[in-house]
Scaffold this active site. Structure first.
Site, PDB file in Angstrom:
ATOM      1  N   LEU A   1      17.010 -37.811  46.550  1.00 16.93           N
ATOM      2  CA  LEU A   1      17.542 -39.094  46.070  1.00 16.93           C
ATOM      3  C   LEU A   1      18.477 -39.731  47.084  1.00 16.93           C
ATOM      4  CD1 LEU A   1      18.357 -38.487  42.306  1.00 16.93           C
ATOM      5  CD2 LEU A   1      16.316 -39.452  43.333  1.00 16.93           C
ATOM      6  N   GLY A   2      19.157 -38.896  47.876  1.00 21.09           N
ATOM      7  CA  GLY A   2      20.072 -39.454  48.869  1.00 21.09           C
ATOM      8  C   GLY A   2      20.829 -38.365  49.592  1.00 21.09           C
TER       9      GLY A   2
ATOM     10  N   GLU B   1      26.811 -40.202  46.106  1.00 24.39           N
ATOM     11  CA  GLU B   1      26.783 -40.045  47.570  1.00 24.39           C
ATOM     12  C   GLU B   1      28.021 -40.653  48.226  1.00 24.39           C
ATOM     13  OE1 GLU B   1      24.863 -38.014  48.939  1.00 24.39           O
ATOM     14  OE2 GLU B   1      23.369 -37.762  47.361  1.00 24.39           O
TER      15      GLU B   1
ATOM     16  N   TRP C   1      30.234 -27.632  41.437  1.00 24.08           N
ATOM     17  CA  TRP C   1      30.032 -26.180  41.345  1.00 24.08           C
ATOM     18  C   TRP C   1      30.378 -25.482  42.662  1.00 24.08           C
ATOM     19  CZ3 TRP C   1      26.189 -29.773  41.864  1.00 24.08           C
ATOM     20  CH2 TRP C   1      25.282 -29.610  42.901  1.00 24.08           C
TER      21      TRP C   1
ATOM     22  N   THR D   1      38.798 -29.948  37.965  1.00 24.94           N
ATOM     23  CA  THR D   1      37.406 -29.784  37.520  1.00 24.94           C
ATOM     24  C   THR D   1      37.178 -28.290  37.333  1.00 24.94           C
ATOM     25  OG1 THR D   1      36.612 -29.640  39.812  1.00 24.94           O
ATOM     26  CG2 THR D   1      36.563 -31.819  38.770  1.00 24.94           C
TER      27      THR D   1
ATOM     28  N   ALA E   1      28.998 -22.614  37.544  1.00 28.98           N
ATOM     29  CA  ALA E   1      28.075 -21.737  38.269  1.00 28.98           C
ATOM     30  C   ALA E   1      27.132 -22.465  39.204  1.00 28.98           C
ATOM     31  CB  ALA E   1      27.271 -20.914  37.267  1.00 28.98           C
TER      32      ALA E   1
ATOM     33  N   ASP F   1      21.403 -40.182  35.723  1.00 33.93           N
ATOM     34  CA  ASP F   1      22.394 -41.274  35.833  1.00 33.93           C
ATOM     35  C   ASP F   1      23.151 -41.506  34.532  1.00 33.93           C
ATOM     36  OD1 ASP F   1      21.615 -41.639  38.439  1.00 33.93           O
ATOM     37  OD2 ASP F   1      21.102 -43.763  38.225  1.00 33.93           O
TER      38      ASP F   1
HETATM   39 ZN   LIG Z   1      25.481 -34.407  46.367  1.00 36.68          ZN
END
Ligand SMILES: [Zn+2]
Length: 293
Positions: free
Chosen positions: A164-165, A205, A216, A231, A235, A267
């Protein structure tokens, strides 16, 4: 609903692969990353109130590298992406109200705003690009960034392998600095396709570009860290639209903060940055990315 051929089933971001390769071949970058972590730690001990941070505006250059007409995304689609960045980074996204009760108080306005400065359109003979920065060089069918010290460069193009990016963390080589987004996951209209049609691939991004890590910590054994104390440790990536709570790494009762923009969910399932993530972004903007503001 049947998926069109080639649409990624779940989020996949190439940032850490790019990052690991860069750390390997660029010791100066490694040193800058280390210094950055020390700066963040120092800043955190000062007890900075993120609510008092002055808003800053980042000028954005969008580089559309297209082979087909549908990849040549419209100005309206580009504007829809800038609008999402501004909504998400100012915590004005309406879905922030879905934050679970224990974390509602952590939803934080980053005080970063975005302004479209320029759109560059480049026709290419390449059918798609990988995460090897090919889209950032003319010799490989792409276009180099425009003044990357001054502008956030976004490339929009076809990406192979379900990607995706990807982004480059602060302190890396200017020639490849910026964020690359798949045209099928860019903005909220035109070529954007569900479940990645709410513009949040760029939100994620650009988070990396401002030095945020995956929540994670990029190891799948609870040993990694995103270097962000508010945060929970978790895992591995969450995908799709998880249900609260999702407990891993003994992080009950609330579990993973999968609704954070730096997870891998769809999203519509991500909608928040935390105060300590905002602090990291600010240290990046006042340090290695100070040319932007
Ligand atoms: Zn990322």
């Amino acid at each position: 609903m049947p998926r069109k051929k080639g649409v990624p089933l779940r989020r996949s971001c190439g940032t850490m692969a790019v990052h690991m390769a860069l750390l390997e071949k660029n010791p100066a970058f490694r040193a800058r990353q280390f210094r950055f972590e020390q700066d963040v730690a120092r800043r955190r001990t000062l007890g900075v109130s993120v609510a008092k941070l002055k808003p800053v505006t980042v000028d954005v250059v969008v580089n559309v590298v297209y082979k087909t007409d549908v990849q040549n995304v419209s100005d309206a689609q580009i504007k829809s992406q800038i609008a999402v960045l501004n909504r998400d980074y100012s915590a004005k996204n309406p879905d922030r109200s879905k934050a679970p009760a224990p974390w509602k108080g952590l939803v934080t306005d980053s005080r970063v705003r975005f302004k479209l400065a320029k759109v560059r359109r480049v026709h290419t003979s390449k059918s798609s690009f990988g995460f090897d920065d090919g889209v950032k060089k003319a010799s490989t069918g792409g276009v180099p960034p425009l003044e990357p010290q001054k502008y956030l460069n976004l490339w929009v193009c076809a990406l192979s392998g379900g990607l995706l990016g990807y982004a480059q963390f602060p302190g890396g080589p200017p020639a490849t600095d910026g964020v690359v987004i798949n045209y099928r996951a860019f903005g909220t209209k035109g070529s954007a396709e569900a479940p990645f049609n709410l513009g949040r691939t760029a939100t994620h991004e650009v988070g990396h570009y401002l030095n945020l890590r995956h929540i994670w910590g990029d190891t799948e054994d609870c040993s990694g860290s995103d270097y962000v104390p508010d945060t929970p440790n978790c895992a591995g990536p969450n995908y799709g639209t998880p249900t609260f709570p999702t407990v891993t790494c003994n992080n009950g009762p609330n579990g993973d903060m999968f609704m954070n923009y730096m997870d891998y969910v769809d999203d519509k399932a991500m909608f928040m940055f935390t105060a300590q993530q905002v602090l990291r972004m600010r240290v990046a903007l006042e340090g290695p990315r100070s040319g932007l503001i």
